[in-house]
Design a protein around this motif. Structure first.
Motif, PDB file in Angstrom:
ATOM      1  N   ASN A 245      10.652  37.712  -1.439  1.00  0.00           N
ATOM      2  CA  ASN A 245      10.431  38.275  -2.764  1.00  0.00           C
ATOM      3  C   ASN A 245      11.778  38.332  -3.492  1.00  0.00           C
ATOM      4  OD1 ASN A 245       9.212  39.463  -4.965  1.00  0.00           O
ATOM      5  ND2 ASN A 245       9.264  41.529  -4.115  1.00  0.00           N
ATOM      6  N   PRO A 246      11.945  37.542  -4.562  1.00  0.00           N
ATOM      7  CA  PRO A 246      10.978  36.667  -5.212  1.00  0.00           C
ATOM      8  C   PRO A 246      10.503  35.556  -4.273  1.00  0.00           C
ATOM      9  CG  PRO A 246      12.945  37.000  -6.573  1.00  0.00           C
ATOM     10  CD  PRO A 246      13.274  37.519  -5.222  1.00  0.00           C
ATOM     11  N   PRO A 247       9.347  34.946  -4.577  1.00  0.00           N
ATOM     12  CA  PRO A 247       8.818  33.891  -3.713  1.00  0.00           C
ATOM     13  C   PRO A 247       9.846  32.786  -3.480  1.00  0.00           C
ATOM     14  CG  PRO A 247       7.192  34.523  -5.357  1.00  0.00           C
ATOM     15  CD  PRO A 247       8.454  35.230  -5.721  1.00  0.00           C
ATOM     16  N   ALA A 248       9.803  32.255  -2.265  1.00  0.00           N
ATOM     17  CA  ALA A 248      10.792  31.244  -1.886  1.00  0.00           C
ATOM     18  C   ALA A 248      10.443  29.877  -2.469  1.00  0.00           C
ATOM     19  CB  ALA A 248      10.874  31.154  -0.367  1.00  0.00           C
ATOM     20  N   LYS A 249      11.486  29.111  -2.690  1.00  0.00           N
ATOM     21  CA  LYS A 249      11.336  27.697  -3.026  1.00  0.00           C
ATOM     22  C   LYS A 249      11.474  26.916  -1.719  1.00  0.00           C
ATOM     23  CE  LYS A 249      13.644  23.868  -5.397  1.00  0.00           C
ATOM     24  NZ  LYS A 249      14.827  23.471  -6.213  1.00  0.00           N
ATOM     25  N   PHE A 250      10.480  26.074  -1.415  1.00  0.00           N
ATOM     26  CA  PHE A 250      10.491  25.308  -0.173  1.00  0.00           C
ATOM     27  C   PHE A 250      11.007  23.892  -0.424  1.00  0.00           C
ATOM     28  CE2 PHE A 250       7.283  28.553   0.722  1.00  0.00           C
ATOM     29  CZ  PHE A 250       7.632  28.944   2.013  1.00  0.00           C
ATOM     30  N   GLU A 251      11.831  23.416   0.526  1.00  0.00           N
ATOM     31  CA  GLU A 251      12.325  22.038   0.494  1.00  0.00           C
ATOM     32  C   GLU A 251      12.281  21.475   1.916  1.00  0.00           C
ATOM     33  OE1 GLU A 251      15.705  21.783  -2.911  1.00  0.00           O
ATOM     34  OE2 GLU A 251      16.141  23.136  -1.239  1.00  0.00           O
ATOM     35  N   TRP A 252      11.936  20.194   2.006  1.00  0.00           N
ATOM     36  CA  TRP A 252      11.911  19.504   3.300  1.00  0.00           C
ATOM     37  C   TRP A 252      12.976  18.397   3.308  1.00  0.00           C
ATOM     38  CZ3 TRP A 252       9.092  20.850   7.547  1.00  0.00           C
ATOM     39  CH2 TRP A 252       8.053  21.767   7.364  1.00  0.00           C
ATOM     40  N   PHE A 253      13.648  18.262   4.454  1.00  0.00           N
ATOM     41  CA  PHE A 253      14.693  17.248   4.601  1.00  0.00           C
ATOM     42  C   PHE A 253      14.405  16.389   5.832  1.00  0.00           C
ATOM     43  CE2 PHE A 253      16.513  20.766   2.290  1.00  0.00           C
ATOM     44  CZ  PHE A 253      17.307  20.181   1.322  1.00  0.00           C
ATOM     45  N   ARG A 254      14.715  15.100   5.691  1.00  0.00           N
ATOM     46  CA  ARG A 254      14.590  14.143   6.798  1.00  0.00           C
ATOM     47  C   ARG A 254      15.896  13.371   6.875  1.00  0.00           C
ATOM     48  NH1 ARG A 254      14.109  11.144  10.824  1.00  0.00           N
ATOM     49  NH2 ARG A 254      12.555   9.488  11.042  1.00  0.00           N
ATOM     50  N   LYS A 255      16.635  13.550   7.989  1.00  0.00           N
ATOM     51  CA  LYS A 255      17.950  12.933   8.136  1.00  0.00           C
ATOM     52  C   LYS A 255      18.858  13.304   6.972  1.00  0.00           C
ATOM     53  CE  LYS A 255      16.362   8.989  10.897  1.00  0.00           C
ATOM     54  NZ  LYS A 255      16.271   7.511  10.995  1.00  0.00           N
ATOM     55  N   ASN A 256      18.875  14.602   6.650  1.00  0.00           N
ATOM     56  CA  ASN A 256      19.704  15.166   5.581  1.00  0.00           C
ATOM     57  C   ASN A 256      19.366  14.645   4.196  1.00  0.00           C
ATOM     58  OD1 ASN A 256      21.246  16.822   7.307  1.00  0.00           O
ATOM     59  ND2 ASN A 256      22.520  15.055   7.880  1.00  0.00           N
ATOM     60  N   ARG A 257      18.221  14.010   4.059  1.00  0.00           N
ATOM     61  CA  ARG A 257      17.772  13.526   2.749  1.00  0.00           C
ATOM     62  C   ARG A 257      16.542  14.317   2.328  1.00  0.00           C
ATOM     63  NH1 ARG A 257      14.332   9.688   0.463  1.00  0.00           N
ATOM     64  NH2 ARG A 257      13.468   9.154   2.504  1.00  0.00           N
ATOM     65  N   LEU A 258      16.562  14.766   1.085  1.00  0.00           N
ATOM     66  CA  LEU A 258      15.444  15.556   0.570  1.00  0.00           C
ATOM     67  C   LEU A 258      14.178  14.706   0.549  1.00  0.00           C
ATOM     68  CD1 LEU A 258      14.524  18.243  -0.767  1.00  0.00           C
ATOM     69  CD2 LEU A 258      15.064  17.165  -2.976  1.00  0.00           C
ATOM     70  N   PRO A 270       2.336  30.377  -1.828  1.00  0.00           N
ATOM     71  CA  PRO A 270       3.334  31.447  -2.015  1.00  0.00           C
ATOM     72  C   PRO A 270       4.170  31.750  -0.779  1.00  0.00           C
ATOM     73  CG  PRO A 270       1.255  32.047  -3.044  1.00  0.00           C
ATOM     74  CD  PRO A 270       1.010  30.771  -2.322  1.00  0.00           C
ATOM     75  N   HIS A 271       3.590  31.667   0.408  1.00  0.00           N
ATOM     76  CA  HIS A 271       4.327  32.012   1.620  1.00  0.00           C
ATOM     77  C   HIS A 271       4.413  30.855   2.620  1.00  0.00           C
ATOM     78  CE1 HIS A 271       4.473  36.191   0.424  1.00  0.00           C
ATOM     79  NE2 HIS A 271       3.180  36.167   0.216  1.00  0.00           N
ATOM     80  N   ARG A 272       3.933  29.699   2.235  1.00  0.00           N
ATOM     81  CA  ARG A 272       3.851  28.630   3.224  1.00  0.00           C
ATOM     82  C   ARG A 272       4.014  27.268   2.565  1.00  0.00           C
ATOM     83  NH1 ARG A 272      -1.637  27.961   6.664  1.00  0.00           N
ATOM     84  NH2 ARG A 272      -2.439  27.718   4.534  1.00  0.00           N
ATOM     85  N   SER A 273       4.638  26.351   3.328  1.00  0.00           N
ATOM     86  CA  SER A 273       4.741  24.964   2.905  1.00  0.00           C
ATOM     87  C   SER A 273       4.304  24.077   4.066  1.00  0.00           C
ATOM     88  CB  SER A 273       6.175  24.624   2.485  1.00  0.00           C
ATOM     89  OG  SER A 273       6.282  23.263   2.120  1.00  0.00           O
ATOM     90  N   ILE A 274       3.474  23.100   3.755  1.00  0.00           N
ATOM     91  CA  ILE A 274       2.958  22.182   4.780  1.00  0.00           C
ATOM     92  C   ILE A 274       3.352  20.765   4.388  1.00  0.00           C
ATOM     93  CG2 ILE A 274       0.927  21.314   5.964  1.00  0.00           C
ATOM     94  CD1 ILE A 274      -0.482  23.931   5.252  1.00  0.00           C
ATOM     95  N   LEU A 275       4.092  20.098   5.260  1.00  0.00           N
ATOM     96  CA  LEU A 275       4.447  18.695   5.054  1.00  0.00           C
ATOM     97  C   LEU A 275       3.441  17.854   5.826  1.00  0.00           C
ATOM     98  CD1 LEU A 275       6.490  16.681   3.844  1.00  0.00           C
ATOM     99  CD2 LEU A 275       7.753  16.827   6.003  1.00  0.00           C
ATOM    100  N   GLN A 276       2.651  17.046   5.099  1.00  0.00           N
ATOM    101  CA  GLN A 276       1.593  16.243   5.708  1.00  0.00           C
ATOM    102  C   GLN A 276       2.097  14.809   5.920  1.00  0.00           C
ATOM    103  OE1 GLN A 276      -1.395  17.033   2.601  1.00  0.00           O
ATOM    104  NE2 GLN A 276      -2.523  18.265   4.103  1.00  0.00           N
ATOM    105  N   LEU A 277       2.079  14.371   7.175  1.00  0.00           N
ATOM    106  CA  LEU A 277       2.605  13.048   7.535  1.00  0.00           C
ATOM    107  C   LEU A 277       1.523  12.202   8.170  1.00  0.00           C
ATOM    108  CD1 LEU A 277       5.961  14.235   9.167  1.00  0.00           C
ATOM    109  CD2 LEU A 277       5.627  13.398   6.824  1.00  0.00           C
ATOM    110  N   HIS A 278       1.562  10.910   7.875  1.00  0.00           N
ATOM    111  CA  HIS A 278       0.691   9.940   8.528  1.00  0.00           C
ATOM    112  C   HIS A 278       1.578   8.991   9.338  1.00  0.00           C
ATOM    113  CE1 HIS A 278      -2.652   7.306   9.351  1.00  0.00           C
ATOM    114  NE2 HIS A 278      -1.965   6.262   8.856  1.00  0.00           N
ATOM    115  N   ALA A 279       1.371   9.010  10.649  1.00  0.00           N
ATOM    116  CA  ALA A 279       2.231   8.216  11.542  1.00  0.00           C
ATOM    117  C   ALA A 279       1.718   6.780  11.612  1.00  0.00           C
ATOM    118  CB  ALA A 279       2.257   8.858  12.927  1.00  0.00           C
ATOM    119  N   ASN A 280       2.021   6.004  10.566  1.00  0.00           N
ATOM    120  CA  ASN A 280       1.586   4.594  10.578  1.00  0.00           C
ATOM    121  C   ASN A 280       2.584   3.697  11.298  1.00  0.00           C
ATOM    122  OD1 ASN A 280       3.588   4.877   8.721  1.00  0.00           O
ATOM    123  ND2 ASN A 280       2.482   3.913   7.011  1.00  0.00           N
ATOM    124  N   ASN A 281       3.798   4.237  11.586  1.00  0.00           N
ATOM    125  CA  ASN A 281       4.769   3.508  12.396  1.00  0.00           C
ATOM    126  C   ASN A 281       5.755   4.510  12.989  1.00  0.00           C
ATOM    127  OD1 ASN A 281       6.890   3.989  10.391  1.00  0.00           O
ATOM    128  ND2 ASN A 281       5.795   2.447   9.153  1.00  0.00           N
TER     129      ASN A 281
END
Length: 385
Positions: A245-258, A270-281
């Motif tokens: 509070n205030p609500p968080a801003k979520f960011e995802w990084f992969r190999k230090n890249r946003l 408001p309280h959760r972030s979900i990164l959805q991935l499809h493992a095609n390779n």
């Protein structure tokens, strides 16, 4: 009165004059009050709330004329308050009571006077008292509760039905000081205003929202470094849950890249972030970082996504009974004892779809339920089967 009393005593006049200094006070008390006994006031004093209507009546037993005067002088039928004459007496009518009406009013009958005192109270109102107020964790905060309602209005602070006491809480003028605020102090507080003169009370609820940096939403489940698994061709969700509070801003990084929305799908709540991935390779596997940030701080979580093996389907699905509202099944999973597979990739349950044969539905719109791997016998109850 002295002459009248002497006349009644007649021949004992001389004796009374001689002994007046010794017995006069006693004789005066025993004889009837020939003047004040006839004046009757309906009220000697009153406390009335601003804006209400009120009347006080003065009556003389002997029927002598009655007059009224107030702080500003003589009162009449066209003044405020106005004088009204009726069969039960001569009254002062305050229609309505104004703030300037406070004071002493005199009812006169000849040379005799009886007084009435009026106190006008302002209605209880709350000013500059927001229903939601903000404090910052680990700092002191003062809840504002400014009350308008007269000099004899007192404040009482409570929360969850209990009166708040020092040293944690301290009333300061029109506010409540809360020391060293924590997240546990995020709750509803009640500011009660009470007028001692009228007994009127009024409550104002105030919700305190404590601002704090992002923290784990479920501390007992929180791991700063986690392992996740996926198989080629499958989908996986990486989840990051925090309270802020205030609500968080979520960011995802992969190999230090946003990781941007153009690259991957992300669901932000408001309280959760979900990164959805499809493992095609195999490129999708590796280290990910979730960062939750607000102006008070940040929290980071690291997730290593590893390649796993797709679980095998159940070996046995046996239908025991099908009725109108129930289906009884036995589901037996595959034997995994000789398989080299991570424990987290073992089947934990099966999704079962079902539909009535007479309904022309594709499987995408069929009814779906889930049974767990260690429950061999499963009964589905569904209205309409």
């Amino acid at each position: 009165m002295f002459d009248l009393c002497l006349g009644l005593l007649d021949m004992k006049m001389l004796r009374i004059k001689i002994e007046w200094s010794f017995f006069g006070a006693l004789l005066f008390c025993l004889l009837p009050d020939c003047s004040l006994a006839g004046i009757h006031l309906s009220h000697s004093k009153a406390t009335i709330e601003l804006g209400h209507n009120f009347m006080v009546t003065c009556r003389d037993e002997a029927g002598r004329p009655v007059s009224w005067s107030g702080p500003k002088g003589t009162l009449g039928t066209k003044s405020h308050p106005g004088v009204e004459v009726s069969s039960y007496g001569t009254s002062l009518a305050f229609v309505p009571v104004t703030k300037e009406d406070s004071g002493t009013y005199s009812c006169r009958v000849g040379h005799d006077v009886s007084q009435f005192h009026l106190t006008v109270e302002v209605p209880i109102t709350f000013m500059d008292t927001p229903p939601e107020q903000i404090g910052e964790e680990n700092l002191d905060v003062t809840l504002r509760c400014e009350v308008k309602g007269g000099d004899k209005t007192v404040l009482i602070w409570t929360s969850e039905g209990k009166e708040l006491q020092p040293p944690k809480y301290q009333q300061m003028g029109d506010g409540l000081l809360i020391r060293n605020v924590t997240r546990a102090d995020s709750k509803t507080y009640t500011c009660r205003a009470m007028q001692r003169t009228t007994g009127n009370i009024r409550d104002q609820n105030i919700i305190l929202k404590v601002e704090h940096k992002p923290v784990p939403r479920f501390p007992h489940l929180w791991k700063q470094i986690e392992q996740a698994w996926a198989f080629i061709g499958g989908d996986v969700n990486l989840t990051c849950e925090v309270d802020a509070n205030p609500p968080a801003k979520f960011e995802w990084f992969r190999k230090n890249r946003l990781v941007t929305v153009r690259d991957k799908a992300a669901i932000h709540e408001p309280h959760r972030s979900i990164l959805q991935l499809h493992a095609n390779n195999s490129i999708v596997f590796g280290d990910y970082k979730c960062r939750a940030t607000n102006r008070l701080g940040k929290l980071e979580k690291f997730i290593t996504l590893q390649q796993g093996v797709q679980p095998d389907p159940p070996d046995i699905v046996r239908l025991h009974e099908a009725r109108r509202h129930t289906i009884s099944l036995t589901v037996e999973g595959p034997d995994m004892t000789n398989r080299t597979i991570a424990a987290s990739m073992l089947p934990s349950g099966y999704r079962i779809q079902y539909k009535a044969t007479e309904e022309n539905l594709d499987w995408d719109h069929a009814m779906t339920t889930v049974t767990f791997y260690d429950e061999w016998h499963f009964v589905m109850h569904e209205q309409g089967l």
